[in-house]
Design a protein around this motif. Structure first.
Motif, mmCIF file in Angstrom:
data_model
loop_
_atom_site.group_PDB
_atom_site.id
_atom_site.type_symbol
_atom_site.label_atom_id
_atom_site.label_comp_id
_atom_site.label_asym_id
_atom_site.label_seq_id
_atom_site.Cartn_x
_atom_site.Cartn_y
_atom_site.Cartn_z
ATOM 1 N N ILE A 100 8.769 27.948 33.619
ATOM 2 C CA ILE A 100 9.830 27.293 32.919
ATOM 3 C C ILE A 100 10.272 26.509 31.936
ATOM 4 C CG2 ILE A 100 12.465 27.931 33.534
ATOM 5 C CD1 ILE A 100 11.927 29.532 35.170
ATOM 6 N N GLN A 101 10.927 26.136 31.427
ATOM 7 C CA GLN A 101 11.495 25.088 30.961
ATOM 8 C C GLN A 101 12.474 24.740 30.567
ATOM 9 O OE1 GLN A 101 10.022 25.539 27.033
ATOM 10 N NE2 GLN A 101 8.578 23.572 27.120
ATOM 11 N N PHE A 102 13.443 23.726 31.315
ATOM 12 C CA PHE A 102 15.116 23.402 31.706
ATOM 13 C C PHE A 102 15.282 21.865 30.627
ATOM 14 C CE2 PHE A 102 18.294 23.647 35.335
ATOM 15 C CZ PHE A 102 18.615 23.281 34.924
ATOM 16 N N TYR A 103 15.697 22.501 30.121
ATOM 17 C CA TYR A 103 16.465 21.610 28.945
ATOM 18 C C TYR A 103 18.126 21.203 29.665
ATOM 19 C CZ TYR A 103 13.036 22.053 25.579
ATOM 20 O OH TYR A 103 11.476 21.880 25.125
ATOM 21 N N GLY A 104 17.954 19.816 29.858
ATOM 22 C CA GLY A 104 18.957 19.915 30.728
ATOM 23 C C GLY A 104 19.757 18.420 30.836
ATOM 24 N N TYR A 105 20.824 17.836 31.241
ATOM 25 C CA TYR A 105 21.096 15.726 31.212
ATOM 26 C C TYR A 105 21.679 15.998 32.744
ATOM 27 C CZ TYR A 105 24.034 12.516 30.278
ATOM 28 O OH TYR A 105 24.435 11.180 30.390
ATOM 29 N N PHE A 144 20.528 25.755 42.215
ATOM 30 C CA PHE A 144 20.162 27.743 42.558
ATOM 31 C C PHE A 144 17.791 27.807 42.213
ATOM 32 C CE2 PHE A 144 18.712 32.230 40.530
ATOM 33 C CZ PHE A 144 19.123 32.605 40.963
ATOM 34 N N LEU A 145 18.105 26.954 41.345
ATOM 35 C CA LEU A 145 16.565 27.313 41.261
ATOM 36 C C LEU A 145 15.717 26.896 41.830
ATOM 37 C CD1 LEU A 145 15.323 26.313 36.763
ATOM 38 C CD2 LEU A 145 15.377 28.746 37.923
ATOM 39 N N THR A 146 16.531 25.832 42.773
ATOM 40 C CA THR A 146 15.094 25.104 43.937
ATOM 41 C C THR A 146 15.382 26.041 45.043
ATOM 42 O OG1 THR A 146 15.535 23.068 42.896
ATOM 43 C CG2 THR A 146 15.363 23.286 45.127
ATOM 44 N N PRO A 200 10.065 27.699 40.310
ATOM 45 C CA PRO A 200 8.770 26.243 39.136
ATOM 46 C C PRO A 200 9.835 26.301 38.175
ATOM 47 C CG PRO A 200 7.395 27.830 40.213
ATOM 48 C CD PRO A 200 8.488 28.586 40.504
ATOM 49 N N TYR A 201 10.228 24.622 37.546
ATOM 50 C CA TYR A 201 10.394 24.833 36.511
ATOM 51 C C TYR A 201 9.889 23.493 36.182
ATOM 52 C CZ TYR A 201 14.145 22.362 38.926
ATOM 53 O OH TYR A 201 14.973 21.356 39.353
ATOM 54 N N ALA A 202 9.951 22.799 34.668
ATOM 55 C CA ALA A 202 9.872 21.639 33.847
ATOM 56 C C ALA A 202 10.815 20.977 33.724
ATOM 57 C CB ALA A 202 8.522 21.916 33.239
ATOM 58 N N PHE A 203 11.664 19.805 34.080
ATOM 59 C CA PHE A 203 12.956 19.567 33.554
ATOM 60 C C PHE A 203 12.149 18.020 32.604
ATOM 61 C CE2 PHE A 203 16.349 16.739 32.898
ATOM 62 C CZ PHE A 203 17.548 16.614 33.283
ATOM 63 N N ILE A 204 13.313 19.063 31.044
ATOM 64 C CA ILE A 204 13.028 17.950 30.162
ATOM 65 C C ILE A 204 14.737 17.894 29.697
ATOM 66 C CG2 ILE A 204 12.893 17.901 28.077
ATOM 67 C CD1 ILE A 204 10.976 20.536 28.041
#
Length: 118
Positions: free
Chosen positions: A2-7, A19-21, A26-30
């Motif tokens: 999962i790609q997680f586009y956030g700030y 929530f995801l944790t 698993p996710y990749a934070f961008i």
């Protein structure tokens, strides 16, 4: 993955990450502000989501207001809106969470449940 586009300073992003944790997803934070999705990625996300393109805009954001986009969007094409979103990640509603076949925008726990069914 999962790609997680956030700030990192965004409360909605923090809630979505929590929530995801907790669900061990698993996710990749961008960081969307420094590395927004490309126009090609945004076009794909828009198609996958089935959502109106305007839903991808952070309408409560400072940049949106400063640019006066509320009054300009109706005269813009989809290609122009996508190009604008790709040029400034602060215009994108956060978090934007994407996989190959699923997109969620913003954080509402009921919308996040899609990630627990994968």
């Amino acid at each position: 993955m999962i790609q997680f586009y956030g700030y990192k300073n965004c409360s909605s992003c923090k809630s979505a990450e929590k929530f995801l944790t907790q669900k061990k997803i698993p996710y990749a934070f961008i960081d969307v502000t420094s590395t927004p999705p490309s126009a090609k990625e945004l076009t794909r996300f828009h198609k996958i989501s089935g959502l109106e393109l305007k839903k991808f805009l952070n309408t409560s954001g400072e940049v949106y207001r400063e640019m006066g986009l509320k009054d300009k969007l109706s005269s813009m094409s989809e290609a122009e809106i996508i190009k604008l979103l790709a040029s400034n990640g602060r215009l994108i509603k956060r978090p934007l969470i994407a996989s190959d076949d699923q997109i969620t925008l913003g954080f509402k726990e009921e919308h996040m449940k899609v990630w627990t069914t994968k």
